[in-house]
Scaffold this motif. Structure first.
Motif, mmCIF file in Angstrom:
data_model
loop_
_atom_site.group_PDB
_atom_site.id
_atom_site.type_symbol
_atom_site.label_atom_id
_atom_site.label_comp_id
_atom_site.label_asym_id
_atom_site.label_seq_id
_atom_site.Cartn_x
_atom_site.Cartn_y
_atom_site.Cartn_z
ATOM 1 N N GLU A 151 30.012 -8.055 -16.595
ATOM 2 C CA GLU A 151 29.290 -7.942 -17.856
ATOM 3 C C GLU A 151 29.300 -6.484 -18.311
ATOM 4 O OE1 GLU A 151 25.782 -10.497 -18.042
ATOM 5 O OE2 GLU A 151 27.598 -11.751 -17.793
ATOM 6 N N ALA A 152 29.078 -6.284 -19.612
ATOM 7 C CA ALA A 152 29.043 -4.909 -20.124
ATOM 8 C C ALA A 152 27.866 -4.727 -21.064
ATOM 9 C CB ALA A 152 30.340 -4.589 -20.862
ATOM 10 N N THR A 153 27.178 -3.576 -20.933
ATOM 11 C CA THR A 153 26.121 -3.203 -21.861
ATOM 12 C C THR A 153 26.468 -1.835 -22.436
ATOM 13 O OG1 THR A 153 24.487 -4.388 -20.532
ATOM 14 C CG2 THR A 153 23.637 -2.790 -22.135
ATOM 15 N N VAL A 154 26.429 -1.742 -23.767
ATOM 16 C CA VAL A 154 26.865 -0.512 -24.429
ATOM 17 C C VAL A 154 25.727 0.047 -25.302
ATOM 18 C CG1 VAL A 154 28.539 0.503 -26.031
ATOM 19 C CG2 VAL A 154 29.252 -1.354 -24.504
ATOM 20 N N TYR A 155 25.363 1.320 -25.070
ATOM 21 C CA TYR A 155 24.427 2.022 -25.947
ATOM 22 C C TYR A 155 25.250 2.875 -26.908
ATOM 23 C CZ TYR A 155 20.719 0.369 -22.981
ATOM 24 O OH TYR A 155 19.844 -0.455 -22.307
ATOM 25 N N TRP A 156 25.132 2.555 -28.186
ATOM 26 C CA TRP A 156 26.030 3.163 -29.177
ATOM 27 C C TRP A 156 25.241 4.044 -30.152
ATOM 28 C CZ3 TRP A 156 29.962 -0.131 -32.511
ATOM 29 C CH2 TRP A 156 30.886 0.746 -33.099
ATOM 30 N N GLU A 209 19.828 6.745 -22.104
ATOM 31 C CA GLU A 209 19.398 5.345 -22.160
ATOM 32 C C GLU A 209 20.162 4.475 -21.169
ATOM 33 O OE1 GLU A 209 19.167 4.495 -26.760
ATOM 34 O OE2 GLU A 209 17.660 3.385 -25.617
ATOM 35 N N GLY A 210 21.477 4.658 -21.128
ATOM 36 C CA GLY A 210 22.300 3.848 -20.235
ATOM 37 C C GLY A 210 21.928 4.074 -18.777
ATOM 38 N N LEU A 211 21.684 5.343 -18.423
ATOM 39 C CA LEU A 211 21.311 5.661 -17.050
ATOM 40 C C LEU A 211 19.995 4.984 -16.684
ATOM 41 C CD1 LEU A 211 22.277 9.440 -16.839
ATOM 42 C CD2 LEU A 211 23.160 7.601 -15.383
ATOM 43 N N GLU A 212 19.043 5.070 -17.612
ATOM 44 C CA GLU A 212 17.737 4.461 -17.373
ATOM 45 C C GLU A 212 17.898 2.965 -17.114
ATOM 46 O OE1 GLU A 212 14.836 5.841 -20.451
ATOM 47 O OE2 GLU A 212 13.783 3.996 -19.855
ATOM 48 N N ASP A 213 18.688 2.305 -17.949
ATOM 49 C CA ASP A 213 18.948 0.871 -17.830
ATOM 50 C C ASP A 213 19.594 0.549 -16.480
ATOM 51 O OD1 ASP A 213 20.127 -1.665 -17.887
ATOM 52 O OD2 ASP A 213 20.704 -1.550 -19.996
ATOM 53 N N ALA A 214 20.655 1.283 -16.133
ATOM 54 C CA ALA A 214 21.403 0.979 -14.905
ATOM 55 C C ALA A 214 20.564 1.221 -13.654
ATOM 56 C CB ALA A 214 22.686 1.803 -14.854
#
Lengths: 427, 427
Positions: A151-156, A209-214
């Motif tokens: 799966e992929a999650t992208v913060y743009w 944001e991505g780091l926080e999510d991961a």
């Protein structure tokens, strides 16, 4: 029966089977990151973390990944821009690598995205999380995740997310989850949205944001598309292919040119040749094309964070400051405050020159139109900077009468970026 | 140390140097056009007119044009869709030619556009006039004209012109003059606009307008992107490359699949293999994928005009009638009333099968998403039909247990067609 050489192909069987790691060849040891490494150690793919600090000169590309490289169109052709040379009336020979047009997602970013996804899958992960600026990296990661079954999650970055609707749909078509950043999905994002509900965002914020999510999901990894050593390592396949291609026609570059934001495409094409310079004393020049919106190579050489919130360890690099406001440009992939530590060190030692083009982007889009009119190919806005700098070099050769070999990278195509051309060139 | 074969490259030096003309190998002589040839004789490029009626089996590609073929990325790779095979759990081998992604303008159309522009320039012309439906042909012609130093005028079916803004800007970036058709620029256009100011247009109408325009300018030629013999001739480079590529891995196709509107990409990939069938009695099957909006191969086999107003001579072909109303589909390049005379004859003799997909396009866009998810590449809406038919063939092999070699053409990429994906798949 001689034919003009317009394209130098590389047979599939001659595709490089290892990436080149320049770290052991650097003129001095790379400064270690400073600060708390625990977050990065937790969220990074293990193989990539190992590669980040490897002192091996060559790192083998796993066979299965070599097959996927074939699948995504590698090796990619090297073209001679013969029409452009003629128009410019330059004695120089201009060669360009077509990374964009021959990539499924439209840029060189897929080279590392697919490598990281491959290692992530092998490690047993289920999801990859990342940030994106121009959108090329987010698309590449979405594709790589889908192909490898993740799966992929992208913060743009919101300022770009808003107008690049087609690219957003493209990521969704690959099955990715895409957020405008700052988003309501993280602490960092919510804080910034409270201050400004229409916050335009930045790459540094999206990384936070991505780091926080991961960090909150032990089946997820955070992946980066530029700056870090292992990313540049994977991209060296570009320059390694170019070197083989130029060798096959008895050429070696006098100048290597590419655009530079975080440094992944520049490093990709330049590092194998920079290695030659370091080891053999060759005189090749290296020119990084930047935007005046973010001329990070003209900033300070010091420790700084890669992200906005300071979650990442600090890296020794050229930086404009990790909370620097940078005006929007269509070449958004170049709008980043810091440059790869490897390239920063080489810049500091005098191996890399830099040129920055004005924020109105007229010069770079005009250059891209000239290139399109002569060669047929449509460069991405970021790659338009590379084209502009290559034209500058060719024109300097006309002045000096030097028959130089200019190698430049067209790292992305512009099929999804017509808006920039339309607005800047008033189509 | 065997590697999976995922890509079959063809070295630049092995690019075919002649096109294959099937006319002398046809099972019976091709019926001559009927009616007044004077207009066509006047507006067509002379070399193309000669090629249209040539009885030579091989027509040499001029060396200068071979160099331009290199410039635009030929030869193009052949890929094995290994992931897709695995997903479908089929014993078949699926190979696809990547005409779209590796073309500067996004489709196979550039193969004939550049040939026609080359001959037009050599003849001393100054301007090329044409029509376009999906926009791929108009873009290709704009690019070809620009590269060879000619002007371009494009009449674009209004229903498509209106929503494909990025592609319109792309043509303008190449310097082309682009009209929504019906336009106020011609008698035909003005008449139709009087009846309906928002007339959606059709390919046949756009052809009429272009012909009218070109007839009034003796430095202009009218060029067509499909249907005619010389157009299919130029496109045979696709199939000739595929045959070499498959030979290099000891394969020969059992089934050749592609989408079919006027027939240029289908003919391009199929004709060299159809020639083998005619000459050697091989058993290869040929499947044309169409839309139920315009299933011309299921129409009548008779003489009909290529254009709406009847300016063109009448051709013996499968047709739905040259003033037929056809509902809009995203795969607009397939929405044409008639099929190439060469392919029509072969269809009539039983060499070509046809399948037509429903107008809602759900099946074809879903197939394209499956292909994208496994192979990474984004097909154009037209090429999605090709993908759907290839998947049907692979699934039939699963039923029958046959290990067939399926060859299909992905004639265009979809970077500028996300709107279709978005609407049909509700992204």
């Amino acid at each position: 029966m001689t034919r003009d050489i317009r394209q130098v192909s590389l047979p599939v069987r001659d595709m490089p089977t290892s990436w080149y790691n320049i770290i052991p060849d650097l003129p001095e040891p790379l400064s270690a990151p400073e600060g708390d490494m625990s977050a990065m150690g937790k969220v990074m793919i293990k193989e990539c973390l190992d590669q980040e600090f490897s002192s091996e000169n060559w790192i083998e590309i796993p066979e299965e990944l070599q097959a996927i490289y074939q699948q995504i169109g590698r090796p990619r052709p090297l073209f001679r821009a013969a029409n452009l040379e003629k128009l410019l009336d330059t004695p120089a020979e201009m060669y360009y690598k077509a990374e964009g047009l021959f990539s499924p997602t439209g840029s060189h970013k897929i080279n590392t995205a697919i490598a990281q996804a491959y290692y992530g899958k092998r490690q047993g992960l289920e999801r990859l999380v990342t940030e994106t600026g121009a959108g090329q990296w987010g698309t590449a990661l979405s594709c790589a995740a889908r192909i490898t079954g993740l799966e992929a999650t992208v913060y743009w970055v919101r300022a770009v997310y808003k107008w690049k609707e087609a690219r957003r749909d493209f990521m969704k078509l690959y099955g990715a989850e895409v957020f405008a950043s700052p988003s309501g999905n993280t602490e960092t994002g919510r804080k910034l949205l409270n201050e400004d509900a229409e916050h335009p965002g930045s790459l540094a914020i999206a990384i936070s944001e991505g780091l926080e999510d991961a960090l909150l999901d032990n089946k997820a990894a955070y992946v980066l598309g530029s700056v870090l050593n292992h990313v540049l390592l994977h991209q060296t396949i570009i320059g390694l292919e170019c070197r083989k291609q130029l060798e096959s026609i008895d050429r070696y570059p006098d100048v290597v040119v590419s655009c530079l934001g975080g440094g992944s495409n520049f490093g990709g094409i330049a590092l194998p040749f920079l290695g030659d310079v370091l080891k053999s004393g060759r005189k090749t020049r290296f020119v990084a094309a930047q935007t005046e919106a973010a001329p990070n190579l003209q900033g300070e050489y010091r420790y700084d964070n890669a992200d906005y919130s300071g979650i990442t360890p600090r890296l020794k690099m050229y930086t404009l400051g990790h909370q620097k406001d940078m005006p929007p440009v269509f070449g958004d992939g170049l709008r980043y405050h810091g440059c790869s530590p490897i390239l920063s060190l080489l810049r500091n030692k005098g191996y890399i020159e830099t040129v920055a083009y004005p924020i109105d982007e007229k010069r770079v889009f005009e250059s891209a139109r000239t290139f399109l009119s002569e060669e047929g190919f449509l460069p991405a806005p970021e790659s338009a900077y590379s084209v502009a700098a290559a034209i500058d070099e060719a024109e300097a050769c006309k002045e000096s009468g030097e028959r130089k070999v200019i190698l430049f990278n067209v790292s992305g195509h512009g099929f999804m970026d017509m808006e920039g051309y339309k607005r800047v060139l008033h189509l």
